[in-house]
Design an enzyme around this catalytic site. Structure first.
Site, PDB file in Angstrom:
ATOM      1  N   GLY A  32       0.802  -1.275   0.094  1.00 27.75           N
ATOM      2  CA  GLY A  32      -0.092  -0.174  -0.025  1.00 27.75           C
ATOM      3  C   GLY A  32       1.051   1.231   0.082  1.00 27.75           C
ATOM      4  O   GLY A  32       0.469   2.267  -0.575  1.00 27.75           O
ATOM      5  N   ASN A  33       2.162   1.149   0.624  1.00 23.27           N
ATOM      6  CA  ASN A  33       2.792   2.383   0.658  1.00 23.27           C
ATOM      7  C   ASN A  33       3.936   2.568  -0.447  1.00 23.27           C
ATOM      8  O   ASN A  33       4.273   3.474  -1.059  1.00 23.27           O
ATOM      9  CB  ASN A  33       3.639   2.321   1.773  1.00 23.27           C
ATOM     10  CG  ASN A  33       3.196   2.511   3.182  1.00 23.27           C
ATOM     11  OD1 ASN A  33       2.098   3.392   3.361  1.00 23.27           O
ATOM     12  ND2 ASN A  33       3.374   1.590   4.218  1.00 23.27           N
ATOM     13  N   LYS A  54       5.466  -9.842   6.026  1.00 26.71           N
ATOM     14  CA  LYS A  54       6.016 -10.395   4.486  1.00 26.71           C
ATOM     15  C   LYS A  54       6.941 -11.521   4.763  1.00 26.71           C
ATOM     16  O   LYS A  54       7.003 -12.554   3.991  1.00 26.71           O
ATOM     17  CB  LYS A  54       6.787  -9.157   4.029  1.00 26.71           C
ATOM     18  CG  LYS A  54       6.104  -7.903   3.413  1.00 26.71           C
ATOM     19  CD  LYS A  54       6.851  -6.896   2.988  1.00 26.71           C
ATOM     20  CE  LYS A  54       5.887  -5.644   2.524  1.00 26.71           C
ATOM     21  NZ  LYS A  54       4.846  -5.063   3.372  1.00 26.71           N
ATOM     22  N   LYS A  66      -2.411  -7.872   3.997  1.00 29.04           N
ATOM     23  CA  LYS A  66      -2.530  -8.128   2.524  1.00 29.04           C
ATOM     24  C   LYS A  66      -1.503  -9.137   1.985  1.00 29.04           C
ATOM     25  O   LYS A  66      -1.670 -10.065   1.026  1.00 29.04           O
ATOM     26  CB  LYS A  66      -2.304  -7.068   1.466  1.00 29.04           C
ATOM     27  CG  LYS A  66      -1.062  -6.430   1.397  1.00 29.04           C
ATOM     28  CD  LYS A  66      -0.318  -6.674   0.396  1.00 29.04           C
ATOM     29  CE  LYS A  66       1.060  -5.694   0.357  1.00 29.04           C
ATOM     30  NZ  LYS A  66       1.866  -5.610   1.529  1.00 29.04           N
ATOM     31  N   LYS A  72      -2.352  -3.639  12.714  1.00 31.09           N
ATOM     32  CA  LYS A  72      -2.395  -3.364  11.504  1.00 31.09           C
ATOM     33  C   LYS A  72      -2.343  -1.633  11.076  1.00 31.09           C
ATOM     34  O   LYS A  72      -3.369  -1.029  11.725  1.00 31.09           O
ATOM     35  CB  LYS A  72      -3.473  -3.752  10.732  1.00 31.09           C
ATOM     36  CG  LYS A  72      -3.407  -3.543   9.149  1.00 31.09           C
ATOM     37  CD  LYS A  72      -2.245  -4.029   8.402  1.00 31.09           C
ATOM     38  CE  LYS A  72      -2.552  -3.623   6.926  1.00 31.09           C
ATOM     39  NZ  LYS A  72      -1.344  -3.941   6.092  1.00 31.09           N
TER      40      LYS A  72
END
Length: 312
Positions: free
Chosen positions: A9-10, A266, A208, A122
């Site tokens: 998203g970033n 991640k 995500k 989050k």
């Protein structure tokens, strides 16, 4: 190959950048330039983050006081449509007209009793100074945690359990479609207790990376790639001794510690995929995608790797 990618998203809306539609579209245009050469050669599913975007929608909703702010599951659905639309358009501008695209609103089941609801982690929305974060926490009941030298809102991020739209995603891939799915971690949903088992939304944001890892695993993807604004996973991040990890086994990498709000999910997702499938997962910078696939950039996690191999 079938490649499942997850755009951070970033990476789509950079940290501290004004959250305008124009900035987001320009960043997606940059992402499309990296994705297009790979999409020409491989089947592709594109997932993406939505932390900045869903936080912005929550702020905009809170500013209109005549009705209650929409719940996070609805805002998740809105961001899936918004970001998917831009990805389709910008990627479609670079690929042959005959190549079809589809953005799927993707519901993902979570457990309402997941312990994550008791410990929000989050990050969503923009960054704030401490004074502003304290004011918003008092006014809206939001929870804030430190993100670097600033503060951001945090919400619950439970484990993804099941992807409801898996069958249509598979059908679309069989018909050479580039699929944008599980955006923002998908739309969190759960069954209400009782005999009727009615499905409803849940107030949270699924990570995500964990959602797209589950999707990649269920689709039997050949490679799962998480694309972010960091060029690799690092040891001693932020210290003079920091070094990039080039290759790692899932066991060796999962034994290390990484920040829960950034690289941790991640690494967790990459290790899960590699362990469960015997195939490779990778983490790296968006602009390095072709080199990541070739094993020349980023961090590759594979069961065939031996321990931790650092970049020279």
């Amino acid at each position: 190959m079938l490649i499942v990618t997850a755009l951070g998203g970033n990476a789509l809306l950079r940290r501290g950048q004004p959250m305008t539609s124009e900035n987001q579209r320009e960043n997606i245009r940059v992402a499309a330039r990296a994705l297009a050469p790979v999409a020409r050669q491989h089947d592709m599913v594109v997932g993406h983050g939505n932390g900045p975007q869903v936080g912005l929608l929550a702020l905009q909703g809170a500013a209109y006081t005549d009705v209650e702010t929409y719940p996070l599951d609805v805002l998740d659905a809105e961001t899936e449509g918004m970001i998917g639309y831009m990805i389709e358009q910008e990627l479609g501008n670079l690929l042959p007209f005959e190549r079809p695209f589809a953005t799927l609103l993707t519901m993902i089941e979570v457990d309402p009793k997941d312990p994550a609801f008791a410990n929000p982690t989050k990050f969503i929305g923009p960054v704030y100074g401490k004074e502003t974060a304290d004011r918003l926490a008092a006014e809206k009941g939001w929870v804030f945690k430190q993100d670097g030298d600033r503060w951001r809102r945090v919400v619950a991020s439970p484990e993804p359990k099941r992807i409801f739209e898996l069958r249509p995603i598979k059908w679309l891939l069989e018909h050479n479609t580039i699929v944008i799915a599980a955006g923002g971690g998908g739309i969190p949903a759960a069954y209400a207790p009782g005999a009727n088992r009615k499905l409803g939304g849940v107030e949270c944001v699924i990570d995500k990376d964990l959602a797209t890892e589950l999707l990649a695993r269920e689709l039997k993807a050949d490679l799962y790639v998480m694309l972010t604004d960091a060029d690799a996973v690092y040891v001693d991040w932020g210290k003079p001794t920091q070094r990039a990890i080039r290759r790692a086994s899932p066991d060796a990498l999962s034994a290390m510690s990484f920040a829960a709000g950034s690289m941790g999910p991640k690494v967790d997702a990459a290790c899960r995929f590699a362990k469960a499938t015997g195939k490779a997962a990778a983490i790296g910078a968006l602009g390095d995608l072709e080199r990541i696939i070739a094993g020349e950039a980023g961090t590759t996690v594979s069961s065939t790797a031996s321990g931790i191999v650092l970049a020279r």
